[in-house]
Design an enzyme around this catalytic site. Structure first.
Site, PDB file in Angstrom:
ATOM      1  CD  GLU A   1      -2.306   1.167   2.934  1.00 43.74           C
ATOM      2  OE1 GLU A   1      -2.804   2.411   3.191  1.00 43.74           O
ATOM      3  OE2 GLU A   1      -2.221   0.142   3.468  1.00 43.74           O
TER       4      GLU A   1
ATOM      5  CG  ASP B   1      -0.287   1.368   6.032  1.00 45.06           C
ATOM      6  OD1 ASP B   1       0.953   0.857   5.942  1.00 45.06           O
ATOM      7  OD2 ASP B   1      -0.389   2.699   5.814  1.00 45.06           O
TER       8      ASP B   1
ATOM      9  CG  ASP C   1      -4.458   2.618   8.518  1.00 43.67           C
ATOM     10  OD1 ASP C   1      -4.799   1.616   7.680  1.00 43.67           O
ATOM     11  OD2 ASP C   1      -3.813   3.374   8.647  1.00 43.67           O
TER      12      ASP C   1
ATOM     13  CG  ASP D   1      -7.632   4.630   4.886  1.00 45.82           C
ATOM     14  OD1 ASP D   1      -8.940   4.513   4.887  1.00 45.82           O
ATOM     15  OD2 ASP D   1      -7.218   5.603   5.118  1.00 45.82           O
TER      16      ASP D   1
END
Length: 676
Positions: A435, A514, A516, A518
């Site tokens: 990402e 990641d 998180d 997103d």
């Protein structure tokens, strides 16, 4: 010269009774993992379902006790308890302790059966540290106890009852299984599926491991009609097609017993671009289809084309609609019952009984032809959808061909920002899908350049569950993925397309995002892409998810990394790790800056850094924690259950917002499982 080893009769070992099952359990239940553990339940439940299919059982109770033992109770006829004419012991003991002993080898006791080999209940016995069986019949209750395949207590009368049936309680053997903890959702999904396939059969699942026992009841008067409605939950169904089509039939009189069968089919179209067709033989799911599925597909395509020609919807010079066209957006269940099913392979994944193709073809042809003649509005809606699918299929084919031509032209310079590896042996190489450019830069610097390739993604990949094939294949990001991996794609209906797994350029495709929200979203989008267009890669075990650390605890000059474990919230994992280092997690909580300006928590004697992004780690850290084969944690992506997988993709990535909201509300407390 090597010393000659003796090889005579003394070297030949004979495993008596059920010893063979304990020695090689995988031969009988597939594995000793969670899948094999749950298989024990299926074996007992299948016996009860066989009683239901024979017309003698209307209710099955499955209970998970606090100690993870299982009880299955049915109200069937009860296992026979009279003396066996050959073994001269109670028939109940024969059934429980001898392999290939059962009432399913001819058609006298069971005309239709899912358990064909007579190994089920005895295998469960062999792999249980304890088993208690009670039989209610002839006005009495009989009981026997077993352990690891051996009789512990002979059969005895323990009471009276005017009811009939069998109760089996077993404790899985921890010496055999990797885990003895049952998963409620796995039990729930399989038992619900069984209830769908057996109209009006009541199945009750109770989990006593919670403070307040959890109880789920399944009973469907509509049978597979309700099953199809369930498959289409969360999807938009055209108003004209709100009522599923139901077709049933049986063999004609005079057909030999071994070629007799019953056929049930339910189908309903939705506005999505994917096909969900489930096929079953004697309640056994056949993921690879077989003769019954072939008969259904042939009949469906033929009848819809004949109807479209007859009604003048398809003109003389227009090509016929293909199977892909007529099945786009279709949800269907094909359930056949036959006396002596022949399966291809030990896993019963494909039905090989050839007469079933002819029988299903005839019954579906006759039933669907009558339906279309009696429902012209619905018929035109079905043909219209297929014509739209045909146009989109042609556009998708052109987009795929453009992607393929592009990949051939770009062999020297592969797509996007791909940093390829030097080794060309696919079995040795890995592709990290990363990402963003920041993480991509760290990954490129920290990788092993000989075997690890890096493909950074710009932004979020297209949600392929909500668009047609032509839009998906026109996406630059998706074109880059297809070209980099090199094996082509299946079509949305899963017919194979131009997919060729032997051309895959990497045998490990690792999604690295990641930790998180997103990152989790991108991970789901990528998995949706692989599920829809490259599912054979998942089935082959080529797709993985990387598990980066969520914290770094710096003590003096050494960093101790903390990874999610799928069981505890992040703060609990962090606190436990801090304690394991001999430190106090409650000593101060001062906010400060770590190296490089990253936010960290400075405490007495140590500093805690939260890694929300891969880019927050330098190349050396990223390599050692997430990419180095010697130290990293990877989780292989699997599809244990096709219905569950399809439903998860549909609910999380489909157009119906309410399902995503419900899922988030239900699993909000499980946010720690995002990397599980």
């Amino acid at each position: 010269m090597a010393k000659e080893e003796s090889y005579d009769g003394n070297e030949i070992k004979i495993l008596e009774g059920l010893e063979a099952v304990r020695k090689r359990p995988g031969m009988y239940i597939g594995s000793t993992s969670s899948s094999g553990l749950h298989h024990l339940v299926w074996e007992i439940v299948d016996n009860a379902v066989d009683e239901a299919m024979a017309g003698y059982c209307s209710k099955i109770l499955v209970t998970v006790h606090a100690d993870n033992s299982i009880t299955v109770v049915d109200n069937g006829r009860g296992i026979p308890v009279d003396e066996h004419p050959v073994k001269k012991i109670p028939t109940l003991e024969v059934v429980m302790t001898i392999l290939h002993a059962g009432g399913k080898f001819d058609n006298s006791a069971y005309k239709v059966s899912g358990g064909l080999h007579g190994v089920g209940v005895s295998v469960v016995n062999a792999l249980s540290k304890k088993m208690v069986v009670q039989v209610r019949r002839d006005g009495k209750i009989y009981e026997m106890q077993f352990s690891r395949g051996n009789t512990v207590e002979k059969m005895k009368e323990v009471g009276t009852s005017q009811e009939t049936g069998t109760s089996v309680t077993f404790w899985p053997d921890g010496e055999i299984f990797e885990t003895t903890v049952y998963d409620f959702d796995i039990l729930h999904n399989r038992l619900q599926e069984t209830a769908f396939l057996n109209k009006n059969l009541e199945i009750v699942l109770t989990d006593e491991r919670e403070r307040t026992p959890r109880v789920e009841e399944f009973c469907y008067a509509g049978g597979i009609i309700d099953f199809v409605k369930f498959l289409n939950e969360g999807k938009d169904v055209p108003e004209a097609l709100k009522d599923p089509i139901y077709i049933e039939g049986t063999s004609e009189e005079g057909v030999p017993t071994d070629r007799m069968g019953d056929v049930e089919v339910a189908l309903q179209w939705n506005t999505s671009y994917s096909e969900t067709v489930m096929s079953f033989a004697n309640d056994i799911y056949t993921p690879e289809g077989g003769m019954h599925l072939e008969g259904f597909r042939t009949a469906l395509t033929r009848v819809i084309n004949d109807y479209a020609r007859k009604q003048g919807i398809l003109k003389e010079k227009e090509s016929n609609l293909t199977g892909d066209d007529v099945r786009e957006g279709l949800s269907a269940v094909i359930s056949v019952k036959l006396a002596d099913p022949q399966f291809e392979g030990q896993t019963k994944a494909k039905l090989g009984s050839s007469f079933m193709r002819t029988l299903v073809l005839k019954i579906v042809t006759d039933g669907l032809t009558d339906y279309l003649e009696e429902h012209p509005k619905q018929g035109r809606e079905i043909v219209k959808k297929a014509q739209q699918a045909s146009k989109a299929r042609n556009a998708a084919r052109k987009a795929r061909e453009a992607t393929r031509r592009k990949s051939l032209l770009e062999t020297a310079a592969l797509p996007g920002k791909l940093a390829d590896c030097s080794v060309r042996d696919a079995e040795m190489t890995e592709l990290f899908i990363v990402e963003g450019d920041s993480a991509g830069g760290s990954a490129k610097d920290g990788r092993r350049r000989d075997i690890q390739a890096i493909l950074p993604l710009r932004g979020k990949i297209l949600n392929v569950e909500r668009v047609g094939d032509h839009r998906a294949f026109s996406s630059d990001t998706i074109q880059s993925l297809i070209t980099a991996i090199g094996c082509g794609v299946t079509t949305g209906s899963g017919d194979g397309g131009d997919f060729d797994i032997t051309k895959a350029r990497y045998h490990k495709i690792i999604i690295m995002t990641d930790a998180d929200v997103d990152g989790a979203h991108i991970r789901i989008l990528l998995l949706t892409f692989f599920y829809k267009y490259m599912r054979p890669l998942i089935d082959a075990g080529y797709v993985y998810v990387a598990c980066p650390p969520i914290f770094g605890i710096k003590v003096r000059n050494k960093i101790h990394y903390v990874y999610p474990n799928g069981r505890q919230p992040e703060d609990e994992i962090l606190a436990d790790t801090i304690r394991s280092l001999g430190l106090n997690p409650d000593d101060g909580d001062e906010e400060g800056k770590a190296e490089g300006g990253k936010i960290a928590k400075k405490r007495k004697g140590y500093t805690v850094q939260r890694y929300k992004g891969l880019g927050e780690m330098d190349p050396k850290q990223l390599a050692s924690t997430t990419m180095d084969p010697k130290t990293r944690i990877l989780q292989r992506v699997t599809i244990e259950d096709a219905i569950t997988a399809d439903r998860a993709v549909r609910e999380l990535m489909g157009s119906e917002v309410s399902y995503r909201r419900e899922y988030i509300e239900k699993h909000a407390h499980d946010a720690r499982f995002l990397d599980a």
